[in-house]
Motif scaffolding. Structure first.
Motif, PDB file in Angstrom:
ATOM      1  N   SER A   1       0.871  -1.180   0.000  1.00 37.98           N
ATOM      2  CA  SER A   1       0.000   0.000   0.000  1.00 37.98           C
ATOM      3  C   SER A   1       0.904   1.225   0.000  1.00 37.98           C
ATOM      4  O   SER A   1       1.893   1.258   0.748  1.00 37.98           O
ATOM      5  CB  SER A   1      -0.905  -0.007   1.235  1.00 37.98           C
ATOM      6  OG  SER A   1      -1.945   0.927   1.103  1.00 37.98           O
TER       7      SER A   1
ATOM      8  N   GLU B   1      -7.343   4.994   0.805  1.00 33.42           N
ATOM      9  CA  GLU B   1      -6.244   4.109   0.384  1.00 33.42           C
ATOM     10  C   GLU B   1      -6.503   2.680   0.861  1.00 33.42           C
ATOM     11  O   GLU B   1      -6.233   1.714   0.127  1.00 33.42           O
ATOM     12  CB  GLU B   1      -4.914   4.624   0.935  1.00 33.42           C
ATOM     13  CG  GLU B   1      -3.719   3.761   0.525  1.00 33.42           C
ATOM     14  CD  GLU B   1      -2.418   4.260   1.132  1.00 33.42           C
ATOM     15  OE1 GLU B   1      -1.510   3.412   1.360  1.00 33.42           O
ATOM     16  OE2 GLU B   1      -2.296   5.480   1.384  1.00 33.42           O
TER      17      GLU B   1
ATOM     18  N   THR C   1      -6.585  -0.781  -1.276  1.00 36.53           N
ATOM     19  CA  THR C   1      -5.608  -1.829  -0.950  1.00 36.53           C
ATOM     20  C   THR C   1      -6.276  -3.176  -0.757  1.00 36.53           C
ATOM     21  O   THR C   1      -5.820  -4.193  -1.303  1.00 36.53           O
ATOM     22  CB  THR C   1      -4.812  -1.446   0.313  1.00 36.53           C
ATOM     23  OG1 THR C   1      -4.066  -0.249   0.049  1.00 36.53           O
ATOM     24  CG2 THR C   1      -3.854  -2.563   0.716  1.00 36.53           C
TER      25      THR C   1
ATOM     26  N   ARG D   1      -7.303  -4.511  -4.115  1.00 41.19           N
ATOM     27  CA  ARG D   1      -6.176  -4.949  -4.939  1.00 41.19           C
ATOM     28  C   ARG D   1      -5.580  -6.255  -4.436  1.00 41.19           C
ATOM     29  O   ARG D   1      -5.140  -7.102  -5.224  1.00 41.19           O
ATOM     30  CB  ARG D   1      -5.087  -3.873  -4.975  1.00 41.19           C
ATOM     31  CG  ARG D   1      -4.016  -4.128  -6.028  1.00 41.19           C
ATOM     32  CD  ARG D   1      -2.994  -3.034  -6.068  1.00 41.19           C
ATOM     33  NE  ARG D   1      -2.055  -3.098  -4.969  1.00 41.19           N
ATOM     34  CZ  ARG D   1      -0.978  -3.887  -4.948  1.00 41.19           C
ATOM     35  NH1 ARG D   1      -0.727  -4.678  -5.977  1.00 41.19           N
ATOM     36  NH2 ARG D   1      -0.167  -3.887  -3.925  1.00 41.19           N
TER      37      ARG D   1
END
Length: 871
Positions: free
Chosen positions: A685, A735, A739, A742
């Motif tokens: 991240s 974020e 993360t 992903r």
């Protein structure tokens, strides 16, 4: 008169055997024929052996001897003044020994000769057969001899009978403390100086492919116990064969040690008036210059060592080849894919030529990509057969200047021997003559296995080796198991590679061991799952190549050498042969042992981190788990991959898998620090870092997890999720959302990490405010704030909190409050006359609060409360 004696320069095996023989010949006297080793002399000074009727040689009238009993010796040249008596046919000669028959051996009227590790083993077996019970002192002295002559039961000459003898002696009172006191001795300053000189003088010679190390020194004074120094040198340098020669005055003292059956040092030193057994021997040579003696030793070694290193023990097989019809472009693709410098060319199955990378590259430069490889290949080449010896192969490579020698059997290409193979065999790491390839040093792990591997697992590995041999396959134990074995650690990570079809072999293993098989046809692999849960991974030897950076590998079948070469780190390229005929033989093509010794993590290929960037995470994991250091070149390659940002091309699921492994390690903190230092955490991240605050949170989480484990609740939870809570603790919410997507986390985990964590922080804030007041918050309030949270979130909150009162409240909830339930239900409420509906939920919630706060504690009290408040 009866006399019991032994060889000159007597050791503990002599003493123990003489003491034992005294029980067989109670009227006999004990006499040393001459000097004793230093350790034995020290022991004699502190012992009470006068009780065993020991006599000095000068007290014995040799003419009165009618029976001579020899222990641990069979050669007249080694018994000093008793030699003539031993040869006298009028003297009754009895012999007890563990050295097999030699040309110069004496012949006794009675003999008990057994091929075991020590003569004390022979005597212990006689005791057991005759029902003789040794005293504790006798057992201890026999144990001293047994341990000394077998190297604490670790020498290659040690056998099952030696272990049985040790058990017998231990059962009859042998003191291992005494054994340790006298066998583990401090070195004198003179011995330390001599040891240093011998280590500096070590010279390596190669005889028939076997490395022999010779150490020498010359002294103007006398130093005792050279045998002990030889043991230390052998262990320090991890040597297979060692010969130590030390000149003192007009004598040269020789001590030889061998771990290889091909080198019988007992036979070797017989030629110098000494003796011993195949794995340990000594001799004293008078009036011969040291250099001349060393020359004679080398001649003796070259005469004695018979085995030849041949092509079939060096070659790589099966061989990647090109068909004659292939184009130059196709040849370039194959050479690049497998990182070959040359390849053989076949017309059908017939070898017709060889082609080198340099030639192919020149042809491509001249726009000849679509031309047949047959137009540029070399058809004038040298070849050899499987039984071609090492020196002939060396000659062919030097005179014909070929990159490899094709090995042909019955007109079929069966393997190749490369220049690298020969260089690794013939040139040591310091540039002198030696052996780098530990397979060719013939190192065997057989003596190490029983000490490290559980008996039942070792038996299964041997079964697999027998099965492979019966099926005509070569099977190998590879990777972490062999690495950990050499590090003296027990492992149950069983990975087997077979040169042949892996899946059918796995099915055969399962049938023999009683298990089931899970097959992966794409990679030619299978997992055997035994009845007791043990998993055995079986794979076909294969080679991998990468079509593009960060892609998954393509796979093709290959030899064990190629299979090991595809592995990432040198310490994981070690393999052990399982086949019965060579069981325990170690293969080390890529200096894995050296890196274990240097405690270094080293990659085999410069593009390792580019081809698969997740290897960077693995490098850190192994470094921290083993307490090693990533090598300088390897760290530079890793940092280059980080700078090129190839790590960012890896799929999130693969990054997550590496995180799972790292967060499950014992050394998780040092691993995360190292990832942060190397710049790898931002690929998890972008703003992720690991500083002192993060370390404190992980430490607190470890304490919380340990606390919960000690509760023994039996509940299942995932510590990895707790680790992710801690790792992502300070990530911005936007974020964090990106993360977890992903990384392809499970949807339920995404919800916990992104949504529930917000609720958890609100609960924590409420607890902090409540605990800051003068009164403790009500149990029902604690339950209200914490009840929606998962167990992993609760453990994370416990770690996150810095307030002792808050932690106490969370622990009370985890251990008591969350399990509280009311006894009444909707049916009971309806039976009391209440109308079913949303009100039931509020009533039951009120009952639970009352029970939590101690206002009710039984069904009757719950009924009374309902009647009071709602009826």
């Amino acid at each position: 008169m009866e006399v019991i004696t032994t060889h000159l320069n007597a050791d503990f095996d002599c003493l123990g055997s003489m003491i034992a023989a005294r029980r067989l010949y109670p009227e006999a006297v004990l006499v040393f024929p001459g000097s004793q080793e230093r350790g034995l002399r020290d022991f004699l000074l502190h012992s009470t052996l006068y009780a065993y009727n020991f006599k000095r040689l000068k007290e014995i009238d040799l003419s009165q001897i009618s029976r001579l009993i020899l222990v641990d010796v069979r050669q007249a040249s080694r018994i000093g003044p008793f030699a003539d008596l031993a040869r006298d046919p009028r003297i009754e000669l009895h012999i007890y020994d563990h050295h097999l028959s030699e040309e110069a051996s004496l012949k006794g009227s009675f003999e008990r000769i057994e091929a075991v590790g020590a003569t004390t083993t022979v005597m212990a077996r006689v005791f057991a057969e005759r029902g003789i019970v040794p005293t504790a002192d006798e057992a201890t002295m026999m144990m001293l001899g047994l341990y000394e002559d077998t190297g604490n039961l670790l020498f290659g000459s040690t056998c099952a009978e030696d272990y049985d003898a040790a058990r017998f002696l231990l059962e009859h009172g042998a003191s291992l403390d005494t054994v340790a006191d006298f066998l583990v001795r401090e070195m004198t300053p003179a011995q330390v100086d001599l040891l240093n000189s011998l280590l500096k003088s070590c010279r390596r010679i190669l005889v028939q492919g076997i490395e022999i190390v010779i150490a020498q020194a010359s002294l103007d004074y006398y130093v005792t116990d050279i045998a002990a120094l030889a043991h230390k040198i052998k262990d320090i340098e991890n040597l297979s064969v060692l010969i130590v020669a030390v000149r003192m005055d007009d004598r040269v003292f020789l001590v030889a040690r061998s771990r290889l059956p091909e080198v019988d040092v007992g036979e070797l030193l017989q030629g110098f008036g000494g003796g011993g057994h195949p794995f340990a021997a000594s001799a004293t040579v008078r009036d011969l210059p040291l250099e001349q003696l060393l020359d004679q030793l080398e001649i003796g070694l070259r005469t004695q060592i018979r085995p030849k290193m041949t092509a079939d023990s060096l070659m790589s097989s099966p061989v990647k080849s090109l068909p004659l019809a292939a184009t130059i472009s196709q040849a370039a693709e194959l050479l690049t894919r497998f990182n070959f410098n040359a390849a053989p060319v076949l017309d059908g199955t017939q070898l017709v030529g060889v082609v080198a990378r340099q030639l192919v590259e020149k042809a491509l430069h001249h726009q000849m990509g679509e031309v047949s490889i047959g137009e540029i290949m070399t058809s004038d080449y040298a070849q050899a057969t499987p039984d071609t010896d090492l020196f002939k192969l060396q000659e062919l490579v030097l005179t014909r200047r070929q990159r490899f020698i094709p090995i042909v059997d019955n007109d079929q290409l069966v393997g190749v021997v490369t220049r690298t193979d020969l260089l690794q065999l013939l040139v040591g790491k310091n540039g002198g003559v030696g052996v780098v390839d530990s397979r060719l040093k013939r190192k065997n792990l057989g003596r190490l296995l029983p000490a490290i591997v559980p008996h039942d697992l070792l038996a299964r590995l041997k079964q697999i080796g027998v099965l492979a041999e019966e099926l005509g396959l070569k099977s190998y134990l590879v990777g972490g198991f062999v690495r950990d074995l050499l590090l003296r650690k027990t492992s149950f990570d069983i990975d087997i590679v077979v040169e042949g079809e892996g899946i059918p072999f796995a099915e055969q293993i399962a049938a023999q061991l009683g298990g089931r098989v899970k097959v992966h046809h794409k990679f030619g692999t299978a997992v055997v799952i035994c009845a007791d849960g043990l998993k055995i991974d079986v794979a076909t030897a294969r080679i991998e190549y990468y079509a593009s950076p960060a892609a998954l590998p393509e796979v093709e079948y290959a030899s064990i050498r190629h299979d090991l070469y595809r592995r990432v780190f040198s310490i994981n390229t070690l393999a052990m042969i399982l086949n019965r005929s060579e069981f325990g033989q170690l293969l080390d093509f890529f200096s894995g042992q050296r890196d274990l010794k240097d405690r270094s993590i080293r990659v085999l290929h410069n593009l390792s981190f580019v081809e698969d960037p997740t290897r960077a995470f693995r490098a850190v994991r192994f470094e921290q788990r083993l307490g090693f250091t990533i090598g300088g070149q390897t760290e530079r390659l890793l940092k280059n991959a980080v700078a090129l940002r190839v790590v960012g091309r890896v799929g999130g699921r693969r990054i997550l898998n590496e995180l799972r492994h790292i967060l499950s390690e014992d050394q998780v903190l040092s691993a995360l620090k190292r990832l942060d230092h190397l710049g790898l955490l931002p690929f998890v991240s972008p703003s992720l870092k690991f500083d002192a605050e993060a370390e404190a949170l992980f430490n607190a989480a470890e304490r919380a997890l340990n606390w919960f484990e000690l509760l023994y609740t039996g509940e299942t939870y995932d510590p990895f999720l707790v680790g992710l809570f801690c790792l992502f603790d300070r990530l911005p919410r936007r974020e964090l959302k990106k993360t977890v997507v992903r990384l392809e986390l499970k949807v339920v985990w995404q919800r916990l990490l992104v949504e529930e964590v917000v609720q958890a922080r609100k609960a924590l804030a409420a607890l902090v405010r409540a605990c800051g007041r003068s009164t403790q918050p009500a149990a029902s309030k604690i339950h209200f704030w914490l009840n929606p949270l998962s167990l992993e979130t609760l453990i994370y909150l416990l770690a996150l909190s810095k307030n002792e009162e808050v932690r106490r409240a969370i622990s009370i909830y985890v251990t008591k409050l969350r399990h509280q339930e009311v006894e009444l239900d909707g049916h009971d409420l309806a039976a009391l006359g209440l109308i079913p509906g949303a009100e039931f939920g509020r009533i039951l919630k009120g009952l639970l609060d009352a029970r939590l706060d101690g206002k009710v504690s039984s069904r009757q009290e719950e009924v009374a409360l309902v009647k009071k408040q709602y009826l």
